[in-house]
Design a protein around this motif. Structure first.
Motif, PDB file in Angstrom:
ATOM      1  N   ASP A  59       2.446  -5.881  -5.711  1.00  0.00           N
ATOM      2  CA  ASP A  59       1.790  -4.868  -4.899  1.00  0.00           C
ATOM      3  C   ASP A  59       1.690  -5.306  -3.441  1.00  0.00           C
ATOM      4  O   ASP A  59       1.883  -4.516  -2.520  1.00  0.00           O
ATOM      5  CB  ASP A  59       0.388  -4.577  -5.445  1.00  0.00           C
ATOM      6  CG  ASP A  59       0.423  -3.753  -6.726  1.00  0.00           C
ATOM      7  OD1 ASP A  59       1.513  -3.268  -7.093  1.00  0.00           O
ATOM      8  OD2 ASP A  59      -0.639  -3.603  -7.365  1.00  0.00           O
ATOM      9  N   TYR A  60       1.376  -6.576  -3.244  1.00  0.00           N
ATOM     10  CA  TYR A  60       1.261  -7.077  -1.877  1.00  0.00           C
ATOM     11  C   TYR A  60       2.604  -6.994  -1.157  1.00  0.00           C
ATOM     12  O   TYR A  60       2.680  -6.605   0.010  1.00  0.00           O
ATOM     13  CB  TYR A  60       0.773  -8.525  -1.888  1.00  0.00           C
ATOM     14  CG  TYR A  60       0.430  -9.058  -0.514  1.00  0.00           C
ATOM     15  CD1 TYR A  60      -0.774  -8.740   0.094  1.00  0.00           C
ATOM     16  CD2 TYR A  60       1.328  -9.872   0.188  1.00  0.00           C
ATOM     17  CE1 TYR A  60      -1.089  -9.215   1.351  1.00  0.00           C
ATOM     18  CE2 TYR A  60       1.021 -10.353   1.450  1.00  0.00           C
ATOM     19  CZ  TYR A  60      -0.189 -10.032   2.031  1.00  0.00           C
ATOM     20  OH  TYR A  60      -0.499 -10.497   3.283  1.00  0.00           O
ATOM     21  N   GLN A  61       3.679  -7.340  -1.863  1.00  0.00           N
ATOM     22  CA  GLN A  61       5.000  -7.264  -1.250  1.00  0.00           C
ATOM     23  C   GLN A  61       5.345  -5.828  -0.857  1.00  0.00           C
ATOM     24  O   GLN A  61       6.022  -5.583   0.146  1.00  0.00           O
ATOM     25  CB  GLN A  61       6.081  -7.787  -2.207  1.00  0.00           C
ATOM     26  CG  GLN A  61       5.772  -9.122  -2.864  1.00  0.00           C
ATOM     27  CD  GLN A  61       5.405 -10.213  -1.891  1.00  0.00           C
ATOM     28  OE1 GLN A  61       6.129 -10.461  -0.940  1.00  0.00           O
ATOM     29  NE2 GLN A  61       4.279 -10.861  -2.133  1.00  0.00           N
ATOM     30  N   SER A  62       4.855  -4.865  -1.647  1.00  0.00           N
ATOM     31  CA  SER A  62       5.192  -3.464  -1.400  1.00  0.00           C
ATOM     32  C   SER A  62       4.635  -2.951  -0.082  1.00  0.00           C
ATOM     33  O   SER A  62       5.093  -1.931   0.434  1.00  0.00           O
ATOM     34  CB  SER A  62       4.665  -2.595  -2.551  1.00  0.00           C
ATOM     35  OG  SER A  62       5.312  -2.930  -3.762  1.00  0.00           O
ATOM     36  N   LEU A  63       3.634  -3.625   0.465  1.00  0.00           N
ATOM     37  CA  LEU A  63       3.089  -3.226   1.760  1.00  0.00           C
ATOM     38  C   LEU A  63       4.024  -3.582   2.911  1.00  0.00           C
ATOM     39  O   LEU A  63       3.848  -3.103   4.031  1.00  0.00           O
ATOM     40  CB  LEU A  63       1.731  -3.902   1.992  1.00  0.00           C
ATOM     41  CG  LEU A  63       0.526  -3.330   1.253  1.00  0.00           C
ATOM     42  CD1 LEU A  63      -0.692  -4.199   1.491  1.00  0.00           C
ATOM     43  CD2 LEU A  63       0.252  -1.904   1.707  1.00  0.00           C
ATOM     44  N   PHE A 545      -4.119   0.642  -1.291  1.00  0.00           N
ATOM     45  CA  PHE A 545      -4.707  -0.080  -0.173  1.00  0.00           C
ATOM     46  C   PHE A 545      -4.827   0.844   1.035  1.00  0.00           C
ATOM     47  O   PHE A 545      -4.262   1.942   1.057  1.00  0.00           O
ATOM     48  CB  PHE A 545      -3.857  -1.299   0.177  1.00  0.00           C
ATOM     49  CG  PHE A 545      -3.595  -2.208  -0.990  1.00  0.00           C
ATOM     50  CD1 PHE A 545      -4.627  -2.885  -1.615  1.00  0.00           C
ATOM     51  CD2 PHE A 545      -2.299  -2.381  -1.483  1.00  0.00           C
ATOM     52  CE1 PHE A 545      -4.388  -3.720  -2.692  1.00  0.00           C
ATOM     53  CE2 PHE A 545      -2.045  -3.215  -2.562  1.00  0.00           C
ATOM     54  CZ  PHE A 545      -3.098  -3.883  -3.169  1.00  0.00           C
ATOM     55  N   ILE A 546      -5.564   0.381   2.039  1.00  0.00           N
ATOM     56  CA  ILE A 546      -5.713   1.149   3.270  1.00  0.00           C
ATOM     57  C   ILE A 546      -5.505   0.236   4.471  1.00  0.00           C
ATOM     58  O   ILE A 546      -5.524  -0.987   4.352  1.00  0.00           O
ATOM     59  CB  ILE A 546      -7.095   1.819   3.382  1.00  0.00           C
ATOM     60  CG1 ILE A 546      -8.194   0.752   3.503  1.00  0.00           C
ATOM     61  CG2 ILE A 546      -7.352   2.766   2.229  1.00  0.00           C
ATOM     62  CD1 ILE A 546      -9.538   1.304   3.945  1.00  0.00           C
ATOM     63  N   GLU A 567      -3.473   5.836   3.091  1.00  0.00           N
ATOM     64  CA  GLU A 567      -3.561   5.206   1.772  1.00  0.00           C
ATOM     65  C   GLU A 567      -2.157   4.782   1.342  1.00  0.00           C
ATOM     66  O   GLU A 567      -1.232   5.598   1.314  1.00  0.00           O
ATOM     67  CB  GLU A 567      -4.140   6.192   0.754  1.00  0.00           C
ATOM     68  CG  GLU A 567      -4.131   5.692  -0.673  1.00  0.00           C
ATOM     69  CD  GLU A 567      -4.617   6.741  -1.653  1.00  0.00           C
ATOM     70  OE1 GLU A 567      -4.080   6.794  -2.789  1.00  0.00           O
ATOM     71  OE2 GLU A 567      -5.515   7.532  -1.299  1.00  0.00           O
ATOM     72  N   TYR A 568      -2.031   3.497   1.031  1.00  0.00           N
ATOM     73  CA  TYR A 568      -0.745   2.951   0.592  1.00  0.00           C
ATOM     74  C   TYR A 568      -0.797   2.799  -0.922  1.00  0.00           C
ATOM     75  O   TYR A 568      -1.370   1.838  -1.445  1.00  0.00           O
ATOM     76  CB  TYR A 568      -0.481   1.607   1.267  1.00  0.00           C
ATOM     77  CG  TYR A 568      -0.464   1.695   2.774  1.00  0.00           C
ATOM     78  CD1 TYR A 568       0.713   1.957   3.466  1.00  0.00           C
ATOM     79  CD2 TYR A 568      -1.636   1.517   3.517  1.00  0.00           C
ATOM     80  CE1 TYR A 568       0.728   2.039   4.858  1.00  0.00           C
ATOM     81  CE2 TYR A 568      -1.627   1.599   4.900  1.00  0.00           C
ATOM     82  CZ  TYR A 568      -0.447   1.869   5.564  1.00  0.00           C
ATOM     83  OH  TYR A 568      -0.445   1.955   6.936  1.00  0.00           O
ATOM     84  N   ALA A 569      -0.236   3.779  -1.625  1.00  0.00           N
ATOM     85  CA  ALA A 569      -0.243   3.770  -3.086  1.00  0.00           C
ATOM     86  C   ALA A 569       0.960   2.954  -3.558  1.00  0.00           C
ATOM     87  O   ALA A 569       2.012   3.493  -3.905  1.00  0.00           O
ATOM     88  CB  ALA A 569      -0.196   5.192  -3.642  1.00  0.00           C
ATOM     89  N   LEU A 601      10.295   8.490   2.737  1.00  0.00           N
ATOM     90  CA  LEU A 601       9.771   8.064   4.032  1.00  0.00           C
ATOM     91  C   LEU A 601       8.562   7.156   3.887  1.00  0.00           C
ATOM     92  O   LEU A 601       7.828   6.928   4.855  1.00  0.00           O
ATOM     93  CB  LEU A 601       9.403   9.288   4.879  1.00  0.00           C
ATOM     94  CG  LEU A 601      10.575  10.169   5.315  1.00  0.00           C
ATOM     95  CD1 LEU A 601      10.071  11.420   6.019  1.00  0.00           C
ATOM     96  CD2 LEU A 601      11.515   9.395   6.232  1.00  0.00           C
ATOM     97  N   ASN A 602       8.335   6.653   2.687  1.00  0.00           N
ATOM     98  CA  ASN A 602       7.232   5.719   2.472  1.00  0.00           C
ATOM     99  C   ASN A 602       7.353   4.567   3.467  1.00  0.00           C
ATOM    100  O   ASN A 602       8.405   3.958   3.617  1.00  0.00           O
ATOM    101  CB  ASN A 602       7.280   5.181   1.043  1.00  0.00           C
ATOM    102  CG  ASN A 602       6.177   4.183   0.772  1.00  0.00           C
ATOM    103  OD1 ASN A 602       5.012   4.449   1.039  1.00  0.00           O
ATOM    104  ND2 ASN A 602       6.545   3.021   0.252  1.00  0.00           N
ATOM    105  N   PHE A 603       6.257   4.252   4.153  1.00  0.00           N
ATOM    106  CA  PHE A 603       6.348   3.275   5.243  1.00  0.00           C
ATOM    107  C   PHE A 603       5.435   2.074   4.988  1.00  0.00           C
ATOM    108  O   PHE A 603       4.473   2.153   4.230  1.00  0.00           O
ATOM    109  CB  PHE A 603       6.020   3.925   6.589  1.00  0.00           C
ATOM    110  CG  PHE A 603       4.732   4.718   6.613  1.00  0.00           C
ATOM    111  CD1 PHE A 603       3.498   4.090   6.704  1.00  0.00           C
ATOM    112  CD2 PHE A 603       4.759   6.109   6.568  1.00  0.00           C
ATOM    113  CE1 PHE A 603       2.325   4.807   6.742  1.00  0.00           C
ATOM    114  CE2 PHE A 603       3.587   6.849   6.603  1.00  0.00           C
ATOM    115  CZ  PHE A 603       2.363   6.186   6.685  1.00  0.00           C
TER     116      PHE A 603
END
Length: 618
Positions: A59-63, A545-546, A567-569, A601-603
């Motif tokens: 999940d952390y990497q996905s940010l 996360f936010i 919000e980063y789902a 377009l997920n950023f």
């Protein structure tokens, strides 16, 4: 601008899918191998108990997954919850941050060195819609490193925080990689993206096209500038010959070889709403390597006419990221640093990041606070070159607000609301958990071990009492809320109250329910009521996360308005724009609307944003 159909600029074809081991066979030892590549495949991760550790680290990497696609036309976002209130002010929320972390030749960069990716959410309450655009900022480095014809990326600039794995190391002097990824500002009806150490880039506010660099320091109309320097009033007893000689040697190297601007403009600016002024600050490039600090403050009107310029020379080696102002003072929290001789040698040779030349300096148990006169203080006896030593050692990250109140006897009380962490936790080479040697992210670096959570960022209120002559009678540092003990950062307020006595502070924090990654990334918005010493919270939920919240004023009362937060789902690999009611934080109906950004377009995680009302010209 009228919304049009999807129209993307693919900067490079999608990366091939990489086959991974199933989550149940992934193991993360306590310290060494928690790192995972900064670029990850498109894969859902199991949330079963035995896989909780694996899920948390993926999940952390996905940010921090690169987004190579831009939009050249605004697209209408789908409302997935609630509705956009009809009274929502017409305007645009601009959010900047890094967009690219890995090139096509095996090199990765620190998130702070990632190319600026500007996101724009235009909200129209009357139409009940939000449109979205995202473009890369065409900086000098971005144009050099991206092939517009093939879509290929090749990192050539080191940047301050990175070492290129497959790029030029020895002799690579491209350190000042201005990626314009840190903050965004609209002032005088012009839009800018800023970076910590270079000129802002001006952006066309509708198309998000890059116009080019804008020299705020040297290019402004200074015909009626009120300018002064500390040397005009300098009464230091000891000679400066040695430091001046060292500076004269460093300047041609830093300016000529490493292409550093003589004055590095900081990314954090301030807006004096009462006087309708833009306040900005710079520091001298050579002072990063010398045991002194030179800070210059600039004040502009809404037409970018420079109204005031003041320079202050301080006899301490300091690093400033954020700062504050009051009616009478510029307020600096002095984060003490020192030169790392071995680190500077390896950094100059290109073996380590340039930031390796510096390290924190926890030699004193106090924190220096400099109250620098914003206007000439006739009759004031206090020597501004001598800091007020706050009785608490803290590394200040961000400032929410500062204000001063004067009584009938001329005594002044100054209050500053800020986020600060321990020197023991802050580490130049471990920010965001990036390991420059492996090019990977280790989120454990951002999450203190059990029993060390007090080292993490907290919101504090600093109170300084001055007598009529400006002498400090008392200085204390207290938690913004005595009952709040969770890691917290990115304090924001209703900007109409900037520089004034405010009641509410909003910030990003953690819910405290995660066993893995318990403190960072943030997943909760907290609202502080400083008068009642109370808090209310809203959380996004599991594996979401936010970033930094931002307050949009819409009424006469301080908390009349809305909060915007992204919000980063990460479990869905989607981003959402969430609109919260400023008065209902802590209630079940706090969410006014939630809008979905298309998955394509997920950023990645953004840094700082700005709300630009359409009706405003400043």
């Amino acid at each position: 601008m009228q919304a049009k159909a999807f129209n993307f600029i693919p900067l490079k074809p999608s990366s091939p899918v990489i086959k991974l081991l199933p989550p149940h066979v992934i193991s993360f030892p306590d310290h060494v191998t928690r790192e995972i590549s900064i670029s990850i495949p498109n894969q859902q991760v199991s949330t079963s108990i035995q896989d909780e550790k694996a899920a948390a680290y993926w999940d952390y990497q996905s940010l921090f997954v690169s987004q190579r696609t831009e939009t050249i036309n605004p697209i209408v976002l789908r409302v997935v919850e609630g509705s956009i209130p009809s009274d929502f002010p017409l305007g645009t929320y601009y959010l900047t941050g890094p967009g690219l972390f890995k090139d096509d030749h095996g090199s990765t960069v620190h998130p702070l060195d990632g190319h600026g990716y500007l996101r724009a959410f235009t909200i129209d309450g009357a139409k009940g819609e939000v449109t979205f655009m995202a473009r890369y900022i065409k900086t000098t480095a971005q144009v050099e490193e991206h092939d517009g014809h093939t879509g290929e990326w090749r990192f050539t600039h080191r940047g301050p925080f990175s070492v290129l794995k497959n790029g030029k190391k020895i002799g690579n002097t491209k350190v000042m990689k201005n990626v314009a990824n840190t903050s965004v500002l609209r002032w005088g009806d012009r839009l800018f993206c800023l970076w910590e150490g270079g000129a802002p880039y001006e952006i066309e506010s509708d198309s998000l096209d890059t116009i080019g660099k804008f020299d705020l320091i040297n290019g402004s109309d200074g015909s009626s500038v009120s300018s002064s320097t500390s040397s005009d009033r300098d009464t230091l007893d000891h000679p400066r010959d040695v430091l001046d000689l060292a500076a004269s040697i460093l300047k041609p190297i830093l300016y000529g070889v490493f292409k550093m601007p003589p004055k590095r403009l900081l990314s954090h600016y301030k807006i004096d709403a009462q006087r309708n002024r833009l306040l900005m600050m710079s520091c001298n490039a050579e002072d990063m390597l010398l045991p002194r600090s030179t800070f210059t403050f600039y004040e502009f009107d809404c037409n970018f006419k420079m109204l005031q310029r003041q320079e202050f020379k301080l006899e301490e080696h300091l690093m400033i990221h954020d700062w504050a102002f009051t009616d009478s003072h510029y307020v600096l929290f002095g984060n003490r640093i020192k030169l790392d001789i071995l680190g500077s040698m390896t950094a100059i040779c290109g073996f380590t990041p340039m930031i390796s030349a510096l390290s924190v300096n926890p030699s004193k148990s106090t924190s220096p606070i400099y109250l620098l006169p914003r206007v000439p203080m006739h009759g004031e006896l206090r020597d501004w070159k001598v800091p007020i030593e706050a009785p608490s050692q803290m590394w200040v990250l961000h400032v929410g607000n500062a204000f001063e109140e004067r009584d009938h006897n001329g005594n002044t009380q100054i209050k500053i609301q800020a986020s600060g962490c321990s020197y023991k936790w802050f580490n130049f080479q471990k920010m965001f958990g990036y390991d420059w040697q492996s090019g990977k992210l280790d989120p454990s670096m951002m999450n203190a071990d059990k029993g060390e959570d007090k080292l993490l960022p907290r919101l504090v209120e600093v109170s300084i009492n001055l007598d009529a002559n400006g002498n400090c009678e008392k200085c204390c540092v207290d938690p913004l809320n005595n009952e709040w003990n969770k890691a917290t950062d990115f304090p924001v307020i209703n900007q109409d109250f900037s520089g004034s006595n405010n009641k509410y502070v909003y910030a990003a924090t953690c819910s405290g329910v995660r066993r893995e990654l318990p403190h960072f990334p943030f997943d909760t918005v907290v609202k502080f009521n400083t008068l009642k010493n109370s808090t209310q919270t809203w959380s996004v939920g599991t594996r979401r996360f936010i970033g930094e919240p931002i307050f949009i004023s819409n009424g006469s009362n301080e908390d009349d308005g809305y909060l915007l937060v992204v919000e980063y789902a990460v479990s869905e690999q989607r981003s959402y724009l969430v609109i919260l009611d400023g008065k209902k934080i802590g209630e079940t109906n706090a969410v006014v609307a939630k809008l979905e950004v298309p998955k394509s377009l997920n950023f990645p995680l953004g840094f700082h944003g700005f709300w630009a009302p359409t009706s405003s010209k400043a």
